[in-house]
Structures are given as structure tokens and as C-alpha cells.
Enzyme design. Structure first.
Site, mmCIF file in Angstrom:
data_model
loop_
_atom_site.group_PDB
_atom_site.id
_atom_site.type_symbol
_atom_site.label_atom_id
_atom_site.label_comp_id
_atom_site.label_asym_id
_atom_site.label_seq_id
_atom_site.Cartn_x
_atom_site.Cartn_y
_atom_site.Cartn_z
ATOM 1 C CG HIS A 295 -19.485 -45.547 78.720
ATOM 2 N ND1 HIS A 295 -20.553 -46.443 78.744
ATOM 3 C CD2 HIS A 295 -19.786 -44.568 79.599
ATOM 4 C CE1 HIS A 295 -21.449 -46.021 79.616
ATOM 5 N NE2 HIS A 295 -21.013 -44.885 80.151
ATOM 6 C CG HIS B 279 -14.673 -49.353 80.484
ATOM 7 N ND1 HIS B 279 -14.393 -48.290 79.658
ATOM 8 C CD2 HIS B 279 -16.026 -49.400 80.596
ATOM 9 C CE1 HIS B 279 -15.534 -47.699 79.289
ATOM 10 N NE2 HIS B 279 -16.533 -48.362 79.845
ATOM 11 C CG ASP C 24 -20.145 -49.144 75.460
ATOM 12 O OD1 ASP C 24 -20.576 -50.232 75.874
ATOM 13 O OD2 ASP C 24 -20.140 -48.113 76.149
ATOM 14 C CG ASP D 276 -23.798 -48.252 76.399
ATOM 15 O OD1 ASP D 276 -23.691 -48.401 75.166
ATOM 16 O OD2 ASP D 276 -22.850 -48.410 77.199
#
Length: 354
Positions: A164, A125, A162, A251
Site C-alpha cells: 500500500h 498511513h 509496503d 503484504d
């Protein structure tokens, strides 16, 4: 050639505090399971002790003003934002994570290792001049730039699995045709960071080299792996990477507390095996897995172990989920297949395989 796994006892300092979903005990818990399962006793596995990245390494990707800002926050013990605290101990661990991803990438690219695992990696990120989402420095992008600028790699495939979207990595390489960035993630309308749509394909010379595969909540193993086989595999074959960097952790698991995809432990094993086989086919096995995310401590070690076992090429997996995986709904499959059809239609403008 051996397989390498980076590990340092100070990785546990990447602990964002009591009550925060990102705790430092993940590294010790994973290490214990790896030892229990004999990973570290495997004669084909070597443990790599990373050195912390230097500022000049961070500047391969990040703006100097941003790097200086993070170092200043660490000295002051102030957070970057409400969910991303900074301290001298967190900074030290972050630099070790970056150093580990660089080390694994360099040794794999040079042929000194068969494949590499960077524990704690995947801080995707962080962009050129911003952090957030628990990330300070983008080790994935730094490792890729290290391979390009110092090792003279020309074509790098990044597969971000991931839950995200890897917004920082995407932004860094958005105009770059030498890096094919493919992110499989939960529908961004339902999860942080709220971006990563199929229409976001890159800019300028990099148009067509940024590929987003947003999947609906409830996506299970079979549907997820279908997306990998129908999007990642043909793109990789056409792109012909010299090395594959893959990042993500546990995740996307069905019991993760921050995501709503529905992979099982076995699904992670199959994903890593598929990526390992793809690397064997295309780039002499050069694959680096950066494994760091996940927010259910009960399933994280098993998922990380499944990813490592798959990357090592083990024939079977001897861990299971603590509870039964959910069934996939017809709505989920229909939405995912609609997304795949639409994505292929968009990518057909840039890639012969579609």
C-alpha cells in the site's frame, strides 16, 4: 558492530481483533521462526528492548489535538474508524513500536549498531492529524524526525516497499527536501488508499523529493527488483543519504490476502540484500528496516525472516514458499515498464540521473 532487532512481548497487543487481518500473533510467530533459524543466537545480533514513546516524541510529527484524541479513544475503548480500533492495550503496543523504531534509528545513526530491525514498524498511513489503515502513529516519520531534530541528520532516504502507498509519510514530508521519500506500491487504482500516483512529486521546496512507483497487480520478483534498481538506486546515489529507513512487511507477497503484487520469499531476501548493499555504498551501512505488515499468517514469518536475513547480509536463504509463485504476464511487464519510463521522464526535471 552488531545488528539490532527490537522485540517486546507486548507487541502482540497490537491486535485489532477477531476477524481483523491485523492480528497480534504475527510477532510471536515471527519470533519463533527467527529462533528456529538461529537469528537470536547469532553472535552479531543483539535484541533491543524498546521503551514506549512519550507524547513529546509523537509531537515530532503529529498535531497535539490528534495525539490527545487517540489517547482519549484508548481510554474509552472506541475505534478511530471502522477498521482501526483503539484500546489501552493497542495504544501501549503502538507506543512500543514507535519507541522501537526510534531506538533502532538512533543506535544505527550514532554508529552503535551496524543495521537495525524494528519489528512491528511501518505504520505509514498515519499523518499529522489523522490515522487509519490500521495505523495510529507514524513510527517511520517519527524516527526520521528524531534523527533530524535530535541527532542533526540532514538527508534521510525513506524506501516504503509496503504493497500500500505510504500516504501518511508522504503527506508529512511532501514539502521537505531533506527527506527523499520513495514508495513502491500496487497501482493505487486497485488498492487502498487510492493515491500514490507518479505525478505526486512533492510541493514547494520538496518538489521532486516525493517519488511514487505504482506497479500493476501481478508484479513478480524480477520486475519489482528492476524498479528498485532503475529508480531507487540512482536516486539514492544522487541524494547521498546519511541513513536509509525502509518499511514494509509481507503484504507484497503473491499469497497475501489484501494485496495483488506477486513477490516470493526469495524476492524479499533479494530486496533486503539490495538495500543493505546500497546502504554500505552510500552511508556506512546505516539501514533500519521497519517490518510489520502482512495478512497471510502462513507466509508472513518466512517473509519477515527473509527481510531480516537479507538485511543481515546472509549469503543464502533457507526458507521457501509453501506453494509455487505465479508466472508474470506479458501485460504486467508491459504496464510496469510503461510506468517506469513515464516516471523517469517526470523525474528528469529534478534529478540528473534521469
Amino acid at each position: 558492530m552488531k545488528f539490532g532487532i527490537t522485540y517486546h512481548e507486548k507487541l502482540k497487543q497490537y491486535d485489532l481483533g477477531p476477524g481483523h487481518p491485523f492480528r497480534g500473533d504475527r510477532f510471536e510467530n515471527a519470533r519463533k521462526l527467527f529462533e528456529e533459524k538461529g537469528i537470536f543466537k547469532n553472535p552479531d545480533v543483539t535484541i533491543l528492548r524498546p521503551k514506549p514513546a512519550e507524547k513529546e516524541d509523537l509531537l515530532l510529527v503529529h498535531e497535539e489535538s490528534y495525539v490527545n484524541h487517540i489517547f482519549e479513544l484508548a481510554e474509552q475503548g472506541k475505534p478511530y474508524d471502522i477498521e482501526t480500533p483503539v484500546s489501552t492495550s493497542i495504544l501501549e503496543a503502538a507506543l512500543l513500536i514507535v519507541g522501537g523504531s526510534m531506538l533502532a534509528t538512533e543506535m544505527v545513526y550514532r554508529g552503535e549498531l551496524k543495521r537495525g530491525i524494528s519489528l512491528g514498524g511501518g505504520l505509514h498511513h498515519a499523518g499529522k492529524n489523522y490515522g487509519g489503515g490500521f495505523c495510529l502513529f507514524n513510527d517511520v516519520a517519527i524516527a526520521a524526525q528524531h534523527a533530524r531534530q535530535r541527532l542533526h541528520a540532514k538527508r534521510i532516504l525513506i524506501v516504503d516497499y509496503d504493497v500500500h502507498f505510504g500516504n501518511g509519510t508522504s503527506d508529512i514530508f511532501y514539502s521537505d527536501p531533506q527527506v527523499l521519500f520513495i514508495s513502491l506500491h500496487q497501482d493505487p487504482r486497485t488498492i487502498y488508499p487510492g493515491t500514490g500516483f507518479v505525478e505526486q512529486v512533492g510541493r514547494g521546496a520538496g518538489e521532486g523529493f516525493n517519488v511514487n512507483v505504482p506497479l500493476p497487480p501481478g508484479t513478480t520478483d524480477s520486475l519489482y527488483l528492476k524498479a528498485v534498481r532503475e529508480i531507487v538506486v540512482p536516486l539514492a546515489r544522487e541524494f547521498k543519504p546519511e541513513i536509509i529507513l525502509a518499511n514494509g512487511g509481507s503484504d507484497p507477497h503473491f499469497a497475501d490476502s489484501l494485496g495483488s503484487l506477486a513477490l516470493s520469499v526469495q524476492g524479499f531476501f533479494k530486496l533486503a540484500r539490495l538495500l543493505a548493499e546500497l546502504s554500505e555504498e552510500l552511508c556506512s551501512g546505516r539501514l533500519v528496516m521497519m517490518i510489520g505488515s502482512g495478512y497471510n499468517p502462513e507466509v508472513l514469518p518466512s517473509c519477515w525472516y527473509a527481510l531480516v536475513a537479507g538485511a543481515l547480509g546472509l549469503e543464502s536463504l533457507d526458507v521457501t514458499d509453501p506453494y509455487p509463485p505465479p508466472a508474470e504476464s506479458p501485460w504486467t511487464r508491459r504496464k510496469a515498464e510503461e510506468t517506469l519510463r513515464r516516471l523517469k521522464s517526470i523525474l528528469g526535471k529534478y534529478w540528473k540521473c534521469f
